[in-house]
Design a protein around this motif. Structure first.
Motif, mmCIF file in Angstrom:
data_model
loop_
_atom_site.group_PDB
_atom_site.id
_atom_site.type_symbol
_atom_site.label_atom_id
_atom_site.label_comp_id
_atom_site.label_asym_id
_atom_site.label_seq_id
_atom_site.Cartn_x
_atom_site.Cartn_y
_atom_site.Cartn_z
ATOM 1 N N LEU A 144 41.124 36.243 43.575
ATOM 2 C CA LEU A 144 40.224 35.346 44.311
ATOM 3 C C LEU A 144 40.497 33.883 43.953
ATOM 4 O O LEU A 144 40.521 33.014 44.832
ATOM 5 C CB LEU A 144 38.767 35.693 44.000
ATOM 6 C CG LEU A 144 38.256 37.030 44.542
ATOM 7 C CD1 LEU A 144 36.948 37.411 43.868
ATOM 8 C CD2 LEU A 144 38.083 36.972 46.052
ATOM 9 N N TRP A 160 39.197 39.007 40.202
ATOM 10 C CA TRP A 160 38.787 37.606 39.997
ATOM 11 C C TRP A 160 39.998 36.679 39.996
ATOM 12 O O TRP A 160 39.955 35.581 40.557
ATOM 13 C CB TRP A 160 38.013 37.473 38.681
ATOM 14 C CG TRP A 160 37.238 36.204 38.576
ATOM 15 C CD1 TRP A 160 35.964 35.980 38.976
ATOM 16 C CD2 TRP A 160 37.707 34.949 38.048
ATOM 17 N NE1 TRP A 160 35.604 34.672 38.727
ATOM 18 C CE2 TRP A 160 36.646 34.022 38.160
ATOM 19 C CE3 TRP A 160 38.911 34.526 37.486
ATOM 20 C CZ2 TRP A 160 36.755 32.705 37.728
ATOM 21 C CZ3 TRP A 160 39.030 33.213 37.069
ATOM 22 C CH2 TRP A 160 37.948 32.318 37.182
ATOM 23 N N ASP A 161 41.100 37.125 39.400
ATOM 24 C CA ASP A 161 42.329 36.318 39.390
ATOM 25 C C ASP A 161 42.882 36.170 40.809
ATOM 26 O O ASP A 161 43.362 35.098 41.190
ATOM 27 C CB ASP A 161 43.375 36.951 38.473
ATOM 28 C CG ASP A 161 42.949 36.931 37.013
ATOM 29 O OD1 ASP A 161 42.305 35.943 36.611
ATOM 30 O OD2 ASP A 161 43.245 37.897 36.298
ATOM 31 N N GLU A 172 43.300 32.635 42.792
ATOM 32 C CA GLU A 172 44.609 32.250 43.331
ATOM 33 C C GLU A 172 44.522 32.013 44.844
ATOM 34 O O GLU A 172 45.081 31.045 45.370
ATOM 35 C CB GLU A 172 45.634 33.351 43.004
ATOM 36 C CG GLU A 172 47.070 33.017 43.341
ATOM 37 C CD GLU A 172 47.422 33.260 44.791
ATOM 38 O OE1 GLU A 172 48.287 32.538 45.316
ATOM 39 O OE2 GLU A 172 46.832 34.174 45.430
#
Lengths: 142, 123
Positions: A8, A5-6, A10
């Motif tokens: 995506l 998720w991080d 970024e």
């Protein structure tokens, strides 16, 4: 390893979205009366797929389909894959977002999945619930 | 990537626990055109949208949720009409949410502006 998720979030801040030139038409083999569905790739997802080092290997998603509800999944923590071509990305997306009974298990004579240029999808939707995949007879050669 | 490890966030007057912000944030959202050439305008953590028929759409996330008990919301409208959008989670999926758009005559109908968000625990 950074969580998916991080990565995506970024990637969305860094990459320009890419509208795919393809759509995936498919029918549900267990409900042949249902209209054909059209899968639309997400432009931010496509940008991440083309850039590489964001998305996990497709195998991790397929293994996670067998993980019981609430148990840890593999794909958010997997090492990301490198850049893909748009065609490879569409193949990845078919395996990820369309049921295996459509792209892997179906053995019938009817064509139930096609990857087509977006221009071939009708924009007139008055009879949307009657859409079916056009069947083209195989050419028989001697 | 740097990480701030703090228990609370404050603007000097109001203070809120970090957990409220993290747990209350949408983990996925999408804005799409459901008419003509159906296409996603913008999104976060979405891999694809499926047009399943008139007024029937579903979208799939890239980073799945920890379980099927996530929460999805949505709205829709078309020119000159405010239509009801009924979001639905699927009992057997940790990655897909479905929309049904219904017009004022209670018929399934396409809408030019559809928006959806999902809150829940990420896998």
């Amino acid at each position: 390893m950074t969580h998916l998720w991080d990565r995506l979030a970024e990637a969305k801040s860094r990459l320009a979205p890419v509208q795919s030139k393809y759509r995936v038409l498919f029918e549900n083999p267990s409900d042949m009366e249902a209209p054909a569905s059209v899968l639309v790739p997400d432009p931010n997802w496509m940008a991440a797929a083309l850039a590489g080092n964001v998305l996990p290997p497709i195998d991790t998603y397929l293994r996670d389909q067998n993980v019981p509800d609430g148990q840890p999944k593999e794909h958010p923590y997997a090492e990301p894959v490198g850049p893909m071509t748009e065609e490879e990305a569409i193949e990845y997306l078919v395996k990820k977002d369309i049921s295996p009974q459509v792209w892997r298990d179906y053995n019938g004579n009817r064509t139930i999945m096609k990857i087509v240029p977006v221009e071939l999808i009708p924009t007139e939707r008055n009879f949307r619930n009657a859409w079916k995949i056009k069947q083209i007879e195989e050419e028989i050669t001697a | 990537m740097s990480t701030l490890n703090v228990a609370n966030i404050s603007d000097g007057a109001d203070t809120v626990e970090t957990g409220y912000v993290v747990n209350g944030s949408a983990k996925a959202w999408v804005n799409f055109n459901g008419t003509g050439t159906v296409a996603i305008r913008d999104s976060l953590n979405v891999s694809s949208l499926t047009d399943g028929g008139a007024g029937t759409y579903s979208y799939t996330v890239s980073n799945s949720f920890a379980n099927t008990n996530f929460s999805c919301q949505g709205t829709s409208h078309a020119v000159g009409a405010a239509w009801m959008l009924s979001p639905q989670t699927l009992a057997d999926s940790t990655s897909t949410a479905r929309f049904y758009v219904v017009n004022s005559a209670v018929g399934a109908s396409d809408a030019s502006q559809c928006d959806g968000t999902i809150q829940g625990d990420l896998a």
